[in-house]
Design a protein around this motif. Structure first.
Motif, PDB file in Angstrom:
ATOM      1  N   PRO A 233       1.954 -14.043  -2.137  1.00 52.32           N
ATOM      2  CA  PRO A 233       2.235 -13.876  -3.648  1.00 52.32           C
ATOM      3  C   PRO A 233       2.222 -12.341  -4.318  1.00 52.32           C
ATOM      4  CG  PRO A 233      -0.207 -13.866  -3.639  1.00 52.32           C
ATOM      5  CD  PRO A 233       0.136 -14.117  -2.279  1.00 52.32           C
ATOM      6  N   ASP A 234       2.072 -10.914  -3.145  1.00 45.72           N
ATOM      7  CA  ASP A 234       2.585 -10.059  -3.599  1.00 45.72           C
ATOM      8  C   ASP A 234       3.251  -9.400  -2.525  1.00 45.72           C
ATOM      9  OD1 ASP A 234       0.550  -9.926  -5.043  1.00 45.72           O
ATOM     10  OD2 ASP A 234      -0.827  -9.483  -4.099  1.00 45.72           O
ATOM     11  N   SER A 235       4.293 -10.783  -2.013  1.00 38.68           N
ATOM     12  CA  SER A 235       4.926 -10.166  -1.420  1.00 38.68           C
ATOM     13  C   SER A 235       6.465  -9.569  -2.114  1.00 38.68           C
ATOM     14  CB  SER A 235       6.003 -10.646  -0.002  1.00 38.68           C
ATOM     15  OG  SER A 235       6.411 -10.284   0.452  1.00 38.68           O
ATOM     16  N   PRO A 316       5.859  -4.183   8.577  1.00 39.91           N
ATOM     17  CA  PRO A 316       6.633  -5.668   8.425  1.00 39.91           C
ATOM     18  C   PRO A 316       7.469  -6.360   7.599  1.00 39.91           C
ATOM     19  CG  PRO A 316       4.555  -5.811   7.367  1.00 39.91           C
ATOM     20  CD  PRO A 316       4.763  -4.289   7.800  1.00 39.91           C
ATOM     21  N   GLY A 317       8.747  -6.192   8.113  1.00 46.35           N
ATOM     22  CA  GLY A 317      10.154  -6.422   7.344  1.00 46.35           C
ATOM     23  C   GLY A 317       9.559  -5.504   6.479  1.00 46.35           C
ATOM     24  N   ALA A 318       9.156  -4.939   6.141  1.00 44.99           N
ATOM     25  CA  ALA A 318       9.297  -4.346   5.005  1.00 44.99           C
ATOM     26  C   ALA A 318      10.778  -2.882   4.978  1.00 44.99           C
ATOM     27  CB  ALA A 318       8.342  -3.220   4.964  1.00 44.99           C
ATOM     28  N   GLY A 319      11.379  -3.728   4.302  1.00 46.49           N
ATOM     29  CA  GLY A 319      12.638  -2.697   4.123  1.00 46.49           C
ATOM     30  C   GLY A 319      13.615  -2.528   5.961  1.00 46.49           C
ATOM     31  N   SER A 414       8.997   3.124  -7.324  1.00 43.91           N
ATOM     32  CA  SER A 414       8.864   1.100  -7.103  1.00 43.91           C
ATOM     33  C   SER A 414      11.099   1.407  -7.022  1.00 43.91           C
ATOM     34  CB  SER A 414       9.205   0.828  -8.250  1.00 43.91           C
ATOM     35  OG  SER A 414       7.783   0.764  -8.729  1.00 43.91           O
ATOM     36  N   THR A 415      10.703   0.444  -5.822  1.00 47.54           N
ATOM     37  CA  THR A 415      12.497   0.575  -5.587  1.00 47.54           C
ATOM     38  C   THR A 415      11.947  -1.290  -5.795  1.00 47.54           C
ATOM     39  OG1 THR A 415      12.105   0.013  -2.987  1.00 47.54           O
ATOM     40  CG2 THR A 415      12.681   2.185  -3.652  1.00 47.54           C
ATOM     41  N   ARG A 416      13.874  -1.808  -5.305  1.00 51.15           N
ATOM     42  CA  ARG A 416      13.433  -3.527  -5.309  1.00 51.15           C
ATOM     43  C   ARG A 416      13.240  -4.505  -4.119  1.00 51.15           C
ATOM     44  NH1 ARG A 416      19.214  -5.223  -5.396  1.00 51.15           N
ATOM     45  NH2 ARG A 416      18.069  -8.080  -6.457  1.00 51.15           N
ATOM     46  N   LEU A 417      12.219  -3.441  -2.884  1.00 51.68           N
ATOM     47  CA  LEU A 417      12.162  -4.254  -2.119  1.00 51.68           C
ATOM     48  C   LEU A 417      10.479  -3.357  -1.171  1.00 51.68           C
ATOM     49  CD1 LEU A 417      12.824  -5.779   0.008  1.00 51.68           C
ATOM     50  CD2 LEU A 417      12.904  -4.449   1.268  1.00 51.68           C
ATOM     51  N   VAL A 418      10.159  -2.165  -1.630  1.00 54.45           N
ATOM     52  CA  VAL A 418       9.108  -1.228  -0.609  1.00 54.45           C
ATOM     53  C   VAL A 418       8.554  -0.494  -2.103  1.00 54.45           C
ATOM     54  CG1 VAL A 418       8.578   0.506   0.396  1.00 54.45           C
ATOM     55  CG2 VAL A 418      10.476  -1.307   1.123  1.00 54.45           C
ATOM     56  N   ASN A 419       7.442  -0.698  -2.331  1.00 50.03           N
ATOM     57  CA  ASN A 419       7.034   0.636  -3.480  1.00 50.03           C
ATOM     58  C   ASN A 419       5.545   1.424  -3.176  1.00 50.03           C
ATOM     59  OD1 ASN A 419       8.158  -0.367  -5.604  1.00 50.03           O
ATOM     60  ND2 ASN A 419       6.560  -2.349  -5.128  1.00 50.03           N
ATOM     61  N   ALA A 420       5.866   2.331  -3.570  1.00 45.99           N
ATOM     62  CA  ALA A 420       4.764   3.461  -2.851  1.00 45.99           C
ATOM     63  C   ALA A 420       3.539   3.741  -3.939  1.00 45.99           C
ATOM     64  CB  ALA A 420       5.708   4.427  -2.165  1.00 45.99           C
ATOM     65  N   LEU A 421       2.854   3.984  -3.685  1.00 43.86           N
ATOM     66  CA  LEU A 421       2.134   4.836  -4.372  1.00 43.86           C
ATOM     67  C   LEU A 421       0.880   6.122  -4.396  1.00 43.86           C
ATOM     68  CD1 LEU A 421       0.282   4.318  -6.680  1.00 43.86           C
ATOM     69  CD2 LEU A 421      -1.501   3.229  -5.670  1.00 43.86           C
ATOM     70  N   GLY A 431       4.480  -0.121   1.170  1.00 46.44           N
ATOM     71  CA  GLY A 431       4.667  -1.543   1.490  1.00 46.44           C
ATOM     72  C   GLY A 431       5.339  -2.579   0.594  1.00 46.44           C
ATOM     73  N   ALA A 432       5.819  -3.897   1.287  1.00 44.60           N
ATOM     74  CA  ALA A 432       7.045  -4.292   0.583  1.00 44.60           C
ATOM     75  C   ALA A 432       6.354  -5.149  -0.198  1.00 44.60           C
ATOM     76  CB  ALA A 432       7.576  -5.623   1.545  1.00 44.60           C
ATOM     77  N   VAL A 433       5.218  -4.739  -0.717  1.00 45.17           N
ATOM     78  CA  VAL A 433       4.541  -5.175  -1.722  1.00 45.17           C
ATOM     79  C   VAL A 433       4.843  -4.975  -3.139  1.00 45.17           C
ATOM     80  CG1 VAL A 433       3.024  -6.565  -0.395  1.00 45.17           C
ATOM     81  CG2 VAL A 433       2.710  -3.706  -2.143  1.00 45.17           C
ATOM     82  N   THR A 434       4.688  -5.854  -4.601  1.00 46.60           N
ATOM     83  CA  THR A 434       4.622  -5.685  -6.298  1.00 46.60           C
ATOM     84  C   THR A 434       4.133  -4.761  -6.068  1.00 46.60           C
ATOM     85  OG1 THR A 434       3.495  -7.184  -6.679  1.00 46.60           O
ATOM     86  CG2 THR A 434       5.396  -8.249  -6.611  1.00 46.60           C
ATOM     87  N   LYS A 435       4.128  -4.202  -7.032  1.00 49.31           N
ATOM     88  CA  LYS A 435       3.300  -2.615  -7.947  1.00 49.31           C
ATOM     89  C   LYS A 435       1.418  -2.996  -7.657  1.00 49.31           C
ATOM     90  CE  LYS A 435       3.955  -0.425 -12.201  1.00 49.31           C
ATOM     91  NZ  LYS A 435       4.877   0.251 -13.078  1.00 49.31           N
TER      92      LYS A 435
END
Lengths: 447, 330
Positions: A233-235, A316-319, A414-421, A431-435
């Motif tokens: 769900p978070d991808s 994993p496929g992230a970007g 935030s980007t459209r694909l990868v978010n970084a915290l 990760g390639a997950v939502t915020k």
């Protein structure tokens, strides 16, 4: 006053109809031709997803050449004052480590001239036309077609040359061992083949793989393979669509659409492709007289090769597939991206299968967030300018969002694909997950 | 106020080979007397010439001599010839201390950093430097002046009194402008080639893709590039001719055409308007550099040619519709 006029004025309307008709025909052509060109899914025998994947795996195309269109819209936050989008992406990770290295990945400001890292990084945003040629495992060529100039990476046996015709500079690396070295892998990383391979590697067991009809890509018949994340769900990844040549199993088109819809994040496709043997001179390069040649340090090359190997299967496929800042790391290695790419020694946190994976690493800098203020500004423009000013603070706000959780306070890029915290205690989660998914993962890791 | 309804092109087409030169000779002292038409049925100008290709050729010849004898045209060509020399000397001076152009940062006109490697690149640099403004300005001046200039100086009606026909006159004018496009481009290329060969080394040419070709092939590619640049200006020539049929003031037509060139190029750089960019005539102008790739990248080149053909068809026919139906008062 003499006046000469045509003797048949009634023809006037008829005559003006000619340019109007020309305009009409032109408009109709402009409107219809693309529509006509994209129709006609070829009629191919049915095939299962397993067969298609096997076909891709068996594909043994030794030589080919073609033109690739790369359209990436990662939604990177743009930095004021330059083409530093990708640099900005690398920025927070770079943090206090190495502001200068960061700057070099965003812009070609330093002396590295034609070094491949910076150029490949540019592919992460916008539309680019590439030309690729391959002849066996030892000969590769990748050219980035630019306005009135071209950037080429030529890999021939042990030599890897990069030539930037715009600045008339070259970069040369000689691998201590023969074989497909780092240069080759970097060159391939932006082709549909490589992208598809990375996507398949990332699939694991948590994705649905289906065949979804056929398509005509670059005048060749192709099957369409669709990979969708399951139970994730978070991808941020919606689907990966790969068009596979029906004849020889070569991926011809790779499209990655985000979970929230819209334009594909990454779209790599052959415009034309030829499976014949490219001319031998394609892979020959000798720097023209007067060209500035930068020799790569052979010491660092080994290191780079290693970091590249890790990088390929790291995320994993992230970007994953292309042009992310990491591609630069395959060759450049020095930048902070290496830390991001060479994921060995990183913790993978986050639950719910491959698609929800979040990478965690510790920059070792407590309170680095305040340092970020300076490096964020320095990344794009002036690496030397490290001071934290009110402007820099504003910039940080415009690029990142402040979030709070069990981990304390952090900032999310935030980007459209990868978010970084990045959290206060210097930990970075990517990760390639939502915020929300990212925050969840960070919270579970902080416990 | 005397009105002379005179021969239109439709009338002329039925008439036998019209003696355009006679009409031109009587057109007043301002116009030079044209050489007599070729007696043999020379290869005609193609469509519209109808019967009497000899007359059409004569008309074209007289237009050609007229255009290339004008001081204005010669001055334009002179400026175009000087520009590559200036660029070449500037590069020579800047790199005389062994440095590279613009610090090697890839600044300045396209290809300028390669000029020091090979003088042939001065041809490409000069064409890239003149294509955005100087070449279209020259073409705009000639094309804008074509009809409106005649009208302004009061010679247009004499041209029309002669039974040469409006369509044929327009074709002769357009062909002349096209010849001027080619001449202007070749002047830049030839001057640049001479300067480049004098000031810089020549020899094997390294193409943009990094592959090397012999100098002879480089020369061939340079010729192809010059032809491509000339062809890139065809759409503008048709546009200028159309503008020229709209007004009786030569200056206004020239200014409008050159103004359009500038405006369209500005629009071409505004990212918010990128939807229209592929349809602007200068959009693919720099595609000539794709001839320097290996293999040649045809995508933009064919788009450029198609676009120029479209502009020619559209504004050529519009100019024809306007010119053959309008009242000529001067």
């Amino acid at each position: 006053m003499a006046q000469i006029r045509p003797n048949k004025p009634r023809h006037k309307a008829v005559r003006y109809a000619v340019p109007v008709a020309v305009a009409g025909v032109a408009a109709a052509t402009v409107g219809l031709v693309p529509a006509l060109a994209s129709t006609g899914a070829p009629d191919l025998p049915k095939i299962t997803a397993e067969q298609l994947v096997a076909k891709m795996a068996e594909s043994d195309v030794q030589h080919m050449s073609g033109t690739v269109k790369v359209d990436a819209d990662l939604g990177l936050p743009s930095l004021p004052g330059g083409s530093g989008g990708p640099g900005g992406f690398g920025g927070p990770q770079g943090g206090g480590h190495d502001g200068g290295g960061d700057g070099s990945s965003g812009k070609q400001a330093d002396g590295s001239g034609a070094a491949p890292g910076a150029k490949l990084t540019e592919l992460a945003s916008g539309e680019h036309t590439l030309r690729v040629a391959m002849d066996g495992p030892d000969k590769h060529k990748l050219s980035v077609v630019e306005d009135a100039s071209e950037y080429s990476i030529v890999h021939n046996a042990r030599d890897v040359w990069a030539y930037d015709s715009g600045s008339n500079s070259a970069w040369h690396a000689r691998s201590p061992r023969s074989g497909a070295a780092h240069g080759g892998s970097a060159a391939e990383s932006v082709t549909p083949q490589k992208a598809a391979q990375q996507a398949l590697d990332a699939v694991g067991k948590s994705a649905s793989v289906t065949v979804d009809g056929t398509a005509k890509i670059a005048d060749r018949d192709a099957y369409q393979l669709v990979i969708k994340p399951k139970n994730a769900p978070d991808s941020t990844i919606g689907a990966v669509r790969i068009a596979v040549d029906a004849d020889n199993g070569t991926p011809l088109k790779f499209t990655l659409t985000p979970h929230d819809g819209g334009k594909p994040v990454v779209d790599i496709a052959y415009q034309d492709v030829d499976f014949g043997k490219p001319a031998a001179k394609t892979f020959e390069f000798s720097p023209p007289k007067g060209t500035k040649v930068t020799e790569a340090d052979p010491e660092k090359l080994g290191e780079r090769g290693k970091s590249g190997e890790h990088g390929e299967h790291g995320k994993p496929g992230a970007g994953g597939p292309l042009g992310r800042p990491g591609d630069g790391a395959l060759l450049e290695g020095e930048g902070p991206q290496k830390a991001l790419e060479g994921l060995s020694g990183l913790n993978i946190v986050g639950k719910g299968g491959d698609w929800n994976k979040v990478a965690e690493f510790d920059t070792g800098m407590k309170g680095a967030l305040s340092g970020l203020t300076g490096s964020g500004a320095g990344a794009g423009k002036d690496p030397g300018k490290g001071g934290a000013g009110p402007d820099a603070g504003k910039l940080l706000d415009s690029l990142t969002d402040e979030v709070k959780g069990d981990f304390g306070t952090g900032r999310v890029v935030s980007t459209r694909l990868v978010n970084a915290l990045m959290t206060e205690d210097g930990k970075v989660y990517v990760g390639a997950v939502t915020k929300e998914g990212l925050i969840k993962a960070a919270e579970s890791a902080a416990e | 106020m005397s009105r002379a309804d005179t021969a239109t092109d439709t009338a002329t087409d039925t008439a036998a080979g019209a003696a355009a030169d006679t009409g031109r000779a009587g057109a007043g002292t301002a116009r030079p007397v044209a050489p007599p038409a070729a007696p043999a049925p020379a290869p005609g100008l193609g469509a519209g010439a109808g019967r009497g290709p000899g007359a059409a050729l004569g008309l074209f010849r007289s237009e050609l001599t007229l255009t290339f004898r004008r001081w204005r045209s010669l001055a334009l060509l002179g400026i175009l010839a000087v520009l590559p020399i200036v660029v070449g000397i500037a590069v020579k001076i800047e790199t005389s201390d062994g440095g590279s152009v613009g610090g090697g940062g890839g600044e300045g006109p396209a290809f300028i950093s390669q000029v020091t490697n090979n003088g042939l690149f001065l041809v490409f640099t000069s064409l890239a430097a003149t294509l955005p403004f100087f070449l279209p300005m020259a073409v705009g001046v000639i094309a804008g002046d074509a009809i409106a200039g005649e009208a302004a100086s009061g010679t247009l009606r004499y041209l029309l009194v002669a039974p040469a026909g409006r369509t044929r006159l327009l074709l002769a004018k357009f062909t002349t402008v096209l010849v001027f496009c080619l001449a202007a481009t070749l002047v830049v290329a030839a001057s640049a080639l001479a300067t480049g060969a004098l000031l810089f080394p020549t020899g094997e040419v390294t193409l943009l893709s990094g592959t090397s070709v012999p100098f002879s092939e480089g020369l061939l590619r340079a010729l192809a590039i010059a032809a491509t640049v000339a062809a890139s200006l065809v759409g503008l020539a048709a546009l200028g001719l159309f503008v020229s049929t709209l007004t009786n003031s030569g200056i206004a037509a020239m200014a409008t055409t050159v103004g359009l060139v500038i405006t369209v190029q500005i629009v071409d750089t505004i990212p918010q308007l990128d939807v229209v960019h592929p349809y602007l005539f200068p959009h693919y102008w720099l595609s000539f550099s794709d001839l320097l790739r290996d293999p040649v990248y045809w995508d933009h080149l064919t788009k450029n040619f198609g676009l120029q053909a479209l502009y020619t068809a559209l504004f050529g026919s519009a100019a024809w519709a306007r010119f053959t139906t309008r009242d000529v008062t001067a």
